[in-house]
Design a protein around this motif. Sequence first.
Motif, PDB file in Angstrom:
ATOM      1  N   ALA A 108      -4.559   8.323   7.167  1.00  0.00           N
ATOM      2  CA  ALA A 108      -3.791   8.890   8.286  1.00  0.00           C
ATOM      3  C   ALA A 108      -4.597   8.843   9.581  1.00  0.00           C
ATOM      4  CB  ALA A 108      -3.371  10.319   7.972  1.00  0.00           C
ATOM      5  N   ALA A 109      -5.892   9.096   9.487  1.00  0.00           N
ATOM      6  CA  ALA A 109      -6.750   9.070  10.675  1.00  0.00           C
ATOM      7  C   ALA A 109      -6.840   7.669  11.270  1.00  0.00           C
ATOM      8  CB  ALA A 109      -8.142   9.586  10.332  1.00  0.00           C
ATOM      9  N   GLY A 110      -6.645   6.654  10.449  1.00  0.00           N
ATOM     10  CA  GLY A 110      -6.724   5.275  10.920  1.00  0.00           C
ATOM     11  C   GLY A 110      -5.439   4.725  11.506  1.00  0.00           C
ATOM     12  N   LEU A 111      -4.377   5.527  11.511  1.00  0.00           N
ATOM     13  CA  LEU A 111      -3.104   5.049  12.053  1.00  0.00           C
ATOM     14  C   LEU A 111      -3.128   5.021  13.579  1.00  0.00           C
ATOM     15  CD1 LEU A 111      -0.530   6.988   9.807  1.00  0.00           C
ATOM     16  CD2 LEU A 111      -1.337   4.636   9.529  1.00  0.00           C
ATOM     17  N   THR A 112      -2.446   4.054  14.145  1.00  0.00           N
ATOM     18  CA  THR A 112      -2.299   3.985  15.594  1.00  0.00           C
ATOM     19  C   THR A 112      -1.229   4.990  16.031  1.00  0.00           C
ATOM     20  OG1 THR A 112      -0.530   2.347  15.532  1.00  0.00           O
ATOM     21  CG2 THR A 112      -2.805   1.497  15.531  1.00  0.00           C
ATOM     22  N   ALA A 113      -1.121   5.212  17.320  1.00  0.00           N
ATOM     23  CA  ALA A 113      -0.086   6.113  17.845  1.00  0.00           C
ATOM     24  C   ALA A 113       1.300   5.619  17.437  1.00  0.00           C
ATOM     25  CB  ALA A 113      -0.199   6.221  19.364  1.00  0.00           C
ATOM     26  N   GLU A 114       1.523   4.320  17.499  1.00  0.00           N
ATOM     27  CA  GLU A 114       2.832   3.767  17.104  1.00  0.00           C
ATOM     28  C   GLU A 114       3.093   3.960  15.620  1.00  0.00           C
ATOM     29  OE1 GLU A 114       5.611   2.852  18.724  1.00  0.00           O
ATOM     30  OE2 GLU A 114       4.426   3.626  20.384  1.00  0.00           O
TER      31      GLU A 114
ATOM     32  N   GLU B 200       0.827  -1.203   0.000  1.00  0.00           N
ATOM     33  CA  GLU B 200       0.000   0.000   0.000  1.00  0.00           C
ATOM     34  C   GLU B 200       0.865   1.258   0.000  1.00  0.00           C
ATOM     35  OE1 GLU B 200      -3.364   0.328   2.345  1.00  0.00           O
ATOM     36  OE2 GLU B 200      -3.859  -1.807   2.312  1.00  0.00           O
ATOM     37  N   THR B 201       0.278   2.383  -0.425  1.00  0.00           N
ATOM     38  CA  THR B 201       1.018   3.638  -0.529  1.00  0.00           C
ATOM     39  C   THR B 201       1.667   4.017   0.795  1.00  0.00           C
ATOM     40  OG1 THR B 201      -0.439   4.402  -2.290  1.00  0.00           O
ATOM     41  CG2 THR B 201       0.829   6.077  -1.145  1.00  0.00           C
ATOM     42  N   ALA B 202       0.936   3.897   1.889  1.00  0.00           N
ATOM     43  CA  ALA B 202       1.498   4.266   3.193  1.00  0.00           C
ATOM     44  C   ALA B 202       2.753   3.449   3.485  1.00  0.00           C
ATOM     45  CB  ALA B 202       0.470   4.073   4.291  1.00  0.00           C
TER      46      ALA B 202
ATOM     47  N   SER C  47      -3.851   9.446   2.164  1.00  0.00           N
ATOM     48  CA  SER C  47      -5.119  10.170   2.327  1.00  0.00           C
ATOM     49  C   SER C  47      -5.352  10.527   3.797  1.00  0.00           C
ATOM     50  CB  SER C  47      -6.284   9.311   1.828  1.00  0.00           C
ATOM     51  OG  SER C  47      -6.509   8.226   2.708  1.00  0.00           O
ATOM     52  N   ALA C  48      -6.182  11.538   4.000  1.00  0.00           N
ATOM     53  CA  ALA C  48      -6.537  11.946   5.360  1.00  0.00           C
ATOM     54  C   ALA C  48      -7.222  10.802   6.095  1.00  0.00           C
ATOM     55  CB  ALA C  48      -7.437  13.179   5.319  1.00  0.00           C
ATOM     56  N   ALA C  49      -8.041  10.039   5.390  1.00  0.00           N
ATOM     57  CA  ALA C  49      -8.736   8.904   6.021  1.00  0.00           C
ATOM     58  C   ALA C  49      -7.737   7.836   6.456  1.00  0.00           C
ATOM     59  CB  ALA C  49      -9.756   8.307   5.047  1.00  0.00           C
TER      60      ALA C  49
END
Length: 178
Positions: A85-91, A2-4, A81-83
Motif C-alpha cells: 500500500a505504501a508503494g502505491l501512487t496517488a492514482e 498479484e493480490t492488489a 500488505s502495508a508495504a
Amino acid sequence: METAELLAHPVRLRIVHALRGGREMTTAELVERLPDVSKATVYRHIDLLGNGGVLEVAAERRVRGAVERRYRLRQDRASISAAAAAGLTAEEHRRAFTIAMTALIAEFGAYLDRPGSDPARDLVGYRQHAVWLSPEELTELISELRAAIVPRLAQEPAPGRAQYLLSPILFPIEPPPA
C-alpha cells in the motif's frame, strides 16, 4: 495476477467480504449473496480469485453429475500488505478507494433491496466526523480502533451472528499546519 490487482475489482472485493470470518460458500450461494451481479460474472471472478490463490476449494461433492465446490478465503492472500500500500501512487490509491467505495455502495444497495431490511432496527450507521488530532492523538486513535476491531475479525459464523461490513475510513481533509 498479484493480490492488489485481484482485489482491485468491486465484485471480487464483495466475494472476499462474503467469505470473511472462516465462511465457506458455493458459487450458487455467492450468486445468491450478490443478486445484482450476473451468474456468469460471479463464476468468472471466483475463477480469477481461485487461480490467483485468494480462494481455495474447501470441499467438493457430486450434485446431479456435476461437481459442486465450496470455497474459502485464504486469509494470508486476501489483503494488501502495508508495504504494498505504501508503494502505491496517488492514482493507484484513487483507483483503490473508488473500487472500495463502489463495492460498499453495491453492498449497501443489496442490503436495502433485501426483503425486510430495516436500517433503524439493524443499527445501520454511516456518519462522518471531522476531528482535530495531533500526530500522537492520531496514532492513539488508530490503536484504539484496532483494539476494538481486530479481535472481532477472527469471529466465525455462529447462531445469532449476522455478518456486518465495517469500513473505517480515515484521511486528513486539510494539510497539517506548517
